[in-house]
Design a protein around this motif. Sequence first.
Motif, PDB file in Angstrom:
ATOM      1  N   HIS A  16       0.966  -1.332  -0.183  1.00 24.53           N
ATOM      2  CA  HIS A  16      -0.162  -0.285   0.275  1.00 24.53           C
ATOM      3  C   HIS A  16       0.876   1.274  -0.224  1.00 24.53           C
ATOM      4  O   HIS A  16       0.137   2.002  -0.953  1.00 24.53           O
ATOM      5  N   THR A  68      -2.976   1.327  -4.988  1.00 22.84           N
ATOM      6  CA  THR A  68      -3.097   2.124  -3.841  1.00 22.84           C
ATOM      7  C   THR A  68      -3.957   1.874  -3.470  1.00 22.84           C
ATOM      8  O   THR A  68      -4.303   1.367  -1.781  1.00 22.84           O
ATOM      9  N   LEU A  69      -5.637   1.492  -3.645  1.00 20.83           N
ATOM     10  CA  LEU A  69      -6.788   1.600  -3.347  1.00 20.83           C
ATOM     11  C   LEU A  69      -7.632   0.703  -2.869  1.00 20.83           C
ATOM     12  O   LEU A  69      -7.224   0.272  -2.188  1.00 20.83           O
ATOM     13  N   MET A 111      -9.628   7.897   4.361  1.00 22.73           N
ATOM     14  CA  MET A 111      -9.401   7.213   2.881  1.00 22.73           C
ATOM     15  C   MET A 111     -10.937   7.678   2.228  1.00 22.73           C
ATOM     16  O   MET A 111     -10.668   7.113   0.617  1.00 22.73           O
ATOM     17  N   ALA A 115     -10.238   8.062  -1.816  1.00 25.92           N
ATOM     18  CA  ALA A 115     -10.672   8.048  -2.620  1.00 25.92           C
ATOM     19  C   ALA A 115     -11.471   8.700  -3.740  1.00 25.92           C
ATOM     20  O   ALA A 115     -11.840   8.358  -4.755  1.00 25.92           O
ATOM     21  N   TRP A 118      -8.319   8.758  -6.249  1.00 29.26           N
ATOM     22  CA  TRP A 118      -8.758   7.658  -7.016  1.00 29.26           C
ATOM     23  C   TRP A 118      -9.776   8.347  -8.752  1.00 29.26           C
ATOM     24  O   TRP A 118      -8.955   8.120  -9.167  1.00 29.26           O
TER      25      TRP A 118
END
Length: 206
Positions: A16, A68-69, A111, A115, A118
């Motif tokens: 990660h 990564t996600l 997160m 997100a 992302w």
Amino acid sequence: MPDLYSNIHLVVRWLHVLAGIIWIGHLYFFNFVNVPLQASLDDATKKAVNPQLLPRALWWFRWGAMITLLAGLALFTLLYMYTPGVGFGPTSLFRDANGLTSRAAWILIGMTLGAVMWFNVWFIIWPAQKALLTGKIPADQAPAVRKRALKTSRINAFLSGPMLFGMVAPAHYGAVSPGALCLALGLGAVAIWMSLRASGSVGKLT
Ligand code: HEM
């Protein structure tokens, strides 16, 4: 010898962070290096350099974001939603007698920001850059599409500062307090702003 769960946890955590470095490293390359560089190149040089440079950099950028996600979601499951020998379900790291733990609150903030970043990579920046690089955008619309991609990339750069607080605070810091949140948002965004200024990238979003 640590157990299998601990070893998997360590490898997923390492993957990660490795993928996160690849992703955010390229994000900073685009914002701190490439934006001011492009502003100083003439059209002929851009035509020679960019088809070689950008597809390579964008490949590492978007796949870094994806790994990564995925590794981050696996890490979240391992820590907050799985107990070895018991099974899946919220763990004591996720909630205690008082409800949601501070550790879980921090990582949920991190997160959420990650997100959004992302999403921006995969659904705004990359589709726009791909269309520009393959010549699918009519010449008169290209500047607007380029500007949208650059603005979104800049938003991601600003989000990355607070997002990193949300990543490192869970395991290394205590309660979520207004002061700590102001520090995360303020220092996180100011550090990026100062880097953008130092790079000469401010005001070059065209
Ligand atoms: C894309 C969405 C992301 C998700 C879902 C996610 C998820 C997670 C989770 C669940 C943890 C473990 C937190 C804990 O120990 O309680 C974590 C830690 C961490 N993440 Fe992320 N993350 C994301 C993006 C990123 C990005 C972009 C980076 C950039 C480098 C990053 C770097 C880190 C670091 C450095 C840690 C702390 C490692 C440690 O303290 O040992 N993460 N992340």
